[in-house]
Design a protein around this motif. Structure first.
Motif, PDB file in Angstrom:
ATOM      1  N   MET A 375     -16.026  -2.306  21.188  1.00  0.00           N
ATOM      2  CA  MET A 375     -15.199  -1.245  20.615  1.00  0.00           C
ATOM      3  C   MET A 375     -15.777   0.128  20.944  1.00  0.00           C
ATOM      4  O   MET A 375     -15.463   1.113  20.291  1.00  0.00           O
ATOM      5  CB  MET A 375     -15.118  -1.416  19.090  1.00  0.00           C
ATOM      6  N   PHE A 376     -16.651   0.152  21.961  1.00  0.00           N
ATOM      7  CA  PHE A 376     -17.285   1.398  22.396  1.00  0.00           C
ATOM      8  C   PHE A 376     -17.980   2.115  21.245  1.00  0.00           C
ATOM      9  O   PHE A 376     -17.961   3.341  21.147  1.00  0.00           O
ATOM     10  CB  PHE A 376     -16.271   2.328  23.065  1.00  0.00           C
ATOM     11  N   GLY A 377     -18.579   1.329  20.352  1.00  0.00           N
ATOM     12  CA  GLY A 377     -19.364   1.893  19.264  1.00  0.00           C
ATOM     13  C   GLY A 377     -18.631   2.054  17.955  1.00  0.00           C
ATOM     14  O   GLY A 377     -19.258   2.174  16.898  1.00  0.00           O
ATOM     15  N   PHE A 378     -17.302   2.068  17.975  1.00  0.00           N
ATOM     16  CA  PHE A 378     -16.541   2.264  16.735  1.00  0.00           C
ATOM     17  C   PHE A 378     -16.619   1.013  15.866  1.00  0.00           C
ATOM     18  O   PHE A 378     -16.364  -0.093  16.341  1.00  0.00           O
ATOM     19  CB  PHE A 378     -15.080   2.578  17.048  1.00  0.00           C
ATOM     20  N   ARG A 379     -16.941   1.195  14.607  1.00  0.00           N
ATOM     21  CA  ARG A 379     -17.061   0.052  13.699  1.00  0.00           C
ATOM     22  C   ARG A 379     -16.331   0.294  12.376  1.00  0.00           C
ATOM     23  O   ARG A 379     -16.601  -0.365  11.375  1.00  0.00           O
ATOM     24  CB  ARG A 379     -18.530  -0.264  13.427  1.00  0.00           C
ATOM     25  N   GLY A 380     -15.425   1.238  12.375  1.00  0.00           N
ATOM     26  CA  GLY A 380     -14.701   1.534  11.147  1.00  0.00           C
ATOM     27  C   GLY A 380     -13.410   0.739  11.043  1.00  0.00           C
ATOM     28  O   GLY A 380     -13.116  -0.139  11.860  1.00  0.00           O
ATOM     29  N   HIS A 381     -12.623   1.054  10.034  1.00  0.00           N
ATOM     30  CA  HIS A 381     -11.327   0.405   9.839  1.00  0.00           C
ATOM     31  C   HIS A 381     -10.298   1.050  10.759  1.00  0.00           C
ATOM     32  O   HIS A 381     -10.206   2.271  10.845  1.00  0.00           O
ATOM     33  CB  HIS A 381     -10.872   0.535   8.384  1.00  0.00           C
ATOM     34  N   PHE A 382      -9.508   0.223  11.425  1.00  0.00           N
ATOM     35  CA  PHE A 382      -8.497   0.765  12.316  1.00  0.00           C
ATOM     36  C   PHE A 382      -7.362   1.406  11.535  1.00  0.00           C
ATOM     37  O   PHE A 382      -6.765   2.371  11.991  1.00  0.00           O
ATOM     38  CB  PHE A 382      -7.968  -0.336  13.249  1.00  0.00           C
ATOM     39  N   SER A 383      -7.028   0.894  10.394  1.00  0.00           N
ATOM     40  CA  SER A 383      -6.017   1.529   9.559  1.00  0.00           C
ATOM     41  C   SER A 383      -6.557   1.610   8.134  1.00  0.00           C
ATOM     42  O   SER A 383      -7.212   0.681   7.662  1.00  0.00           O
ATOM     43  CB  SER A 383      -4.697   0.747   9.584  1.00  0.00           C
ATOM     44  N   SER A 384      -6.301   2.717   7.486  1.00  0.00           N
ATOM     45  CA  SER A 384      -6.763   2.905   6.104  1.00  0.00           C
ATOM     46  C   SER A 384      -5.855   3.924   5.435  1.00  0.00           C
ATOM     47  O   SER A 384      -5.051   4.595   6.090  1.00  0.00           O
ATOM     48  CB  SER A 384      -8.224   3.383   6.066  1.00  0.00           C
ATOM     49  N   LYS A 385      -5.986   4.034   4.124  1.00  0.00           N
ATOM     50  CA  LYS A 385      -5.162   4.979   3.370  1.00  0.00           C
ATOM     51  C   LYS A 385      -5.902   5.430   2.141  1.00  0.00           C
ATOM     52  O   LYS A 385      -6.864   4.781   1.699  1.00  0.00           O
ATOM     53  CB  LYS A 385      -3.834   4.321   2.979  1.00  0.00           C
ATOM     54  N   SER A 386      -5.459   6.538   1.588  1.00  0.00           N
ATOM     55  CA  SER A 386      -6.000   6.978   0.309  1.00  0.00           C
ATOM     56  C   SER A 386      -5.407   6.115  -0.810  1.00  0.00           C
ATOM     57  O   SER A 386      -4.387   5.449  -0.622  1.00  0.00           O
ATOM     58  CB  SER A 386      -5.678   8.458   0.071  1.00  0.00           C
ATOM     59  N   ARG A 387      -6.021   6.143  -1.954  1.00  0.00           N
ATOM     60  CA  ARG A 387      -5.675   5.207  -3.031  1.00  0.00           C
ATOM     61  C   ARG A 387      -4.231   5.326  -3.482  1.00  0.00           C
ATOM     62  O   ARG A 387      -3.581   4.329  -3.796  1.00  0.00           O
ATOM     63  CB  ARG A 387      -6.616   5.428  -4.216  1.00  0.00           C
ATOM     64  N   THR A 388      -3.701   6.543  -3.548  1.00  0.00           N
ATOM     65  CA  THR A 388      -2.368   6.733  -4.117  1.00  0.00           C
ATOM     66  C   THR A 388      -1.284   6.963  -3.058  1.00  0.00           C
ATOM     67  O   THR A 388      -0.158   7.302  -3.418  1.00  0.00           O
ATOM     68  CB  THR A 388      -2.361   7.928  -5.094  1.00  0.00           C
ATOM     69  N   TYR A 389      -1.609   6.776  -1.780  1.00  0.00           N
ATOM     70  CA  TYR A 389      -0.592   7.056  -0.769  1.00  0.00           C
ATOM     71  C   TYR A 389       0.618   6.141  -0.914  1.00  0.00           C
ATOM     72  O   TYR A 389       1.769   6.573  -0.874  1.00  0.00           O
ATOM     73  CB  TYR A 389      -1.179   6.910   0.641  1.00  0.00           C
ATOM     74  N   SER A 390       0.365   4.846  -1.068  1.00  0.00           N
ATOM     75  CA  SER A 390       1.467   3.883  -1.029  1.00  0.00           C
ATOM     76  C   SER A 390       0.999   2.588  -1.668  1.00  0.00           C
ATOM     77  O   SER A 390       0.003   2.552  -2.397  1.00  0.00           O
ATOM     78  CB  SER A 390       1.905   3.680   0.424  1.00  0.00           C
ATOM     79  N   THR A 391       1.711   1.510  -1.355  1.00  0.00           N
ATOM     80  CA  THR A 391       1.292   0.184  -1.773  1.00  0.00           C
ATOM     81  C   THR A 391       0.086  -0.243  -0.937  1.00  0.00           C
ATOM     82  O   THR A 391      -0.431   0.548  -0.140  1.00  0.00           O
ATOM     83  CB  THR A 391       2.452  -0.824  -1.622  1.00  0.00           C
ATOM     84  N   THR A 392      -0.366  -1.468  -1.079  1.00  0.00           N
ATOM     85  CA  THR A 392      -1.512  -1.964  -0.312  1.00  0.00           C
ATOM     86  C   THR A 392      -1.096  -3.179   0.510  1.00  0.00           C
ATOM     87  O   THR A 392      -0.099  -3.851   0.207  1.00  0.00           O
ATOM     88  CB  THR A 392      -2.670  -2.361  -1.235  1.00  0.00           C
ATOM     89  N   LEU A 393      -1.872  -3.458   1.557  1.00  0.00           N
ATOM     90  CA  LEU A 393      -1.612  -4.656   2.352  1.00  0.00           C
ATOM     91  C   LEU A 393      -1.781  -5.905   1.493  1.00  0.00           C
ATOM     92  O   LEU A 393      -1.041  -6.881   1.641  1.00  0.00           O
ATOM     93  CB  LEU A 393      -2.556  -4.707   3.554  1.00  0.00           C
ATOM     94  N   GLY A 394      -2.746  -5.871   0.578  1.00  0.00           N
ATOM     95  CA  GLY A 394      -2.946  -7.007  -0.316  1.00  0.00           C
ATOM     96  C   GLY A 394      -1.735  -7.263  -1.190  1.00  0.00           C
ATOM     97  O   GLY A 394      -1.347  -8.416  -1.406  1.00  0.00           O
ATOM     98  N   ALA A 395      -1.116  -6.192  -1.676  1.00  0.00           N
ATOM     99  CA  ALA A 395       0.074  -6.343  -2.517  1.00  0.00           C
ATOM    100  C   ALA A 395       1.238  -6.917  -1.721  1.00  0.00           C
ATOM    101  O   ALA A 395       2.008  -7.748  -2.225  1.00  0.00           O
ATOM    102  CB  ALA A 395       0.460  -4.992  -3.116  1.00  0.00           C
TER     103      ALA A 395
END
Length: 468
Positions: A375-395
């Protein structure tokens, strides 16, 4: 010699690719098996997953009061004595079927934050909140082959859109490969500093302190990472202003799209929005900031003639949520040795980025550069959101699980029973994963059939909507 596969039974799908004799023989074996229909049903239930998880075991439903057995299931009578479940991998390069589901979830997550979704307690009034689509890019690490809007590349060539040289260094010997992978590695921290500074910039424009801002306005976002052809990371983000309690409350009157756009530009350029990397051995100290190519555009409602609509933005983010750095020619898994790159014919520019991760790993051991070299050094989350933006993938996943559980209760005749009166006993063991060559060819055909059906249904819905 290769052969085009043909099914041995009328119900079996026909792979539309040329198969080698071994795979063809396995296709005929699977398709002619007496339990083929059940195997196909399992694969269809996974969406045509290319690497399903295999389980062995049983589940028993009993009446808690009487001890009566209401339903019993065992994998003993399944094809191969196994139950196949979808792998759930988000990467389209690993499993297109599961990536399609992940992209769909991401689409609904992002769009719900733009248009609202009553089913998920996100009011439709968020459409009236200031929201923009922002792209923050990496800085330059050296000139690369490109396709400018006017004229030719610096090399003097007008490259076609599919030219594999695009994004590669004009002079590999002077290109800062170490800086490129270190930037990718610290991109997550740079984003965090950007969001912190953004809140300060918004507060300053409203005449408030950073602490006071929380009583008037809240910043929400959903973002996705994308690799450019040169191997440098940038972020696409939907950024929205809400009232103090989140999307349920309207933002203050001073919170406008222009104010938000101006604050984003200021935050991205501010000296605070930077990450310093210390010197190590032959590596100089570096300070990373966002590149100068910052793009901030308002998100419009559907049907107003704008290119940056709610649907377009949600689709764009969903598309990149299932990708990694495959467009650069890298591998989609961790690399054991550099010799693997020879076997997979990895391009030179990509190879140099991976080699830089290896060379820097001992200098910055806490950054785990070699572990994330693919990943050329990148180890973060490819997609993320702030807590109140929307629903969650888990939901969203839970909604599917609840829907399937309701289907199961209906099929077993449990609808007239209270859920807490049914005792569920189960025993499952992992039994492997994946397909045989013939199964893989048939599963790919099933996945394409499902995709075609979905696209046809979607086009029909869009057509119906356009005639109303």
């Amino acid at each position: 010699m290769a052969y085009r596969a043909s099914s041995a039974t009328p119900s079996a799908p026909t792979p539309d690719v040329l198969l080698d004799p071994i795979t063809l023989g396995d296709v005929l074996r699977v398709a002619s098996a007496s339990d083929y229909s059940r195997w196909e049903d399992q694969v269809r239930r996974t969406g045509g997953c290319s690497d399903p998880i295999h389980l062995r075991g049983w589940v028993l439903h009993k009446d808690k009061t009487t001890g009566e057995t209401l339903h019993h299931y065992s994998t003993e009578n399944e094809p191969g004595g196994r139950l196949r479940l979808a792998c759930g991998n988000r990467r389209a390069s690993r499993c297109p079927a599961c990536a399609w589901t992940y992209a769909g979830d991401t689409y609904h997550l992002i769009r719900a934050g733009l248009a609202g979704d009553d089913r998920r307690d996100i009011p439709t009034t968020v459409r009236d909140h200031p929201r923009v689509f922002a792209t923050l890019t990496a800085p330059s690490f050296g000139p690369v082959h490109n396709r400018p809007d006017r004229g030719t590349c610096r090399c003097g060539t007008r490259h076609p859109a599919d030219d594999p040289v695009l994004g590669t260094a004009l002079d590999p010997e002077t290109y800062d490969y170490a800086g490129a992978v270190l930037f990718n590695n610290h991109a997550g921290q740079l984003w965090q500093r950007f969001t912190t500074r953004l809140r300060r910039e918004i507060a300053a424009r409203a005449g408030l302190s950073r602490r006071e801002l929380a009583d008037h306005c809240r910043v929400s976002y959903g973002k996705v990472a994308e690799f450019q052809k040169r191997g440098a990371l940038h972020f696409h983000a939907v950024i929205r202003l809400d009232g103090p309690e989140g999307p349920e409350t309207p933002p203050p009157a001073w919170a406008t799209v222009d104010l938000l756009s101006d604050a984003i530009c200021a935050a991205a350029a501010h000296s605070y929005t930077s990450v310093s990397v210390p010197a190590a051995a032959d590596q100089p100290a570096r300070t990373f900031r966002w590149g100068t190519q910052l793009d901030v555009r308002p998100v419009k409602a559907f049907g107003d003639g704008s290119d940056i609509t709610e649907q377009a933005v949600a689709s764009y983010v969903a598309k990149y949520a299932t990708k990694a750095a495959e467009n650069t020619g890298t591998l989609d898994r961790r690399i054991g040795e550099l010799s693997e790159l020879d076997r997979h014919q990895v391009p030179d520019h990509t190879r140099r980025l991976i080699a830089a991760c290896r060379d820097l790993d001992s200098l910055y051991p806490d950054r785990r550069l070699w572990a994330w070299a693919h990943m050329f050094g990148f180890r973060g989350h490819f997609s993320s959101k702030s807590r109140t933006y929307s629903t969650t993938l888990g939901a969203l996943r839970q909604e599917r699980a609840d829907y399937r559980a309701a289907q199961e209760r209906d099929a077993f005749g449990f609808d007239d029973r209270e859920p807490d009166t049914v005792l569920v006993l189960a025993d499952w063991q992992y039994a492997g994963h994946g397909h045989t060559p013939g199964e893989a060819a048939l599963a790919a055909t099933i996945a394409r059939d499902l995709q075609t059906n979905r696209e046809t249904a979607r086009e029909a819905l869009l057509s119906e909507g356009s005639t109303e």
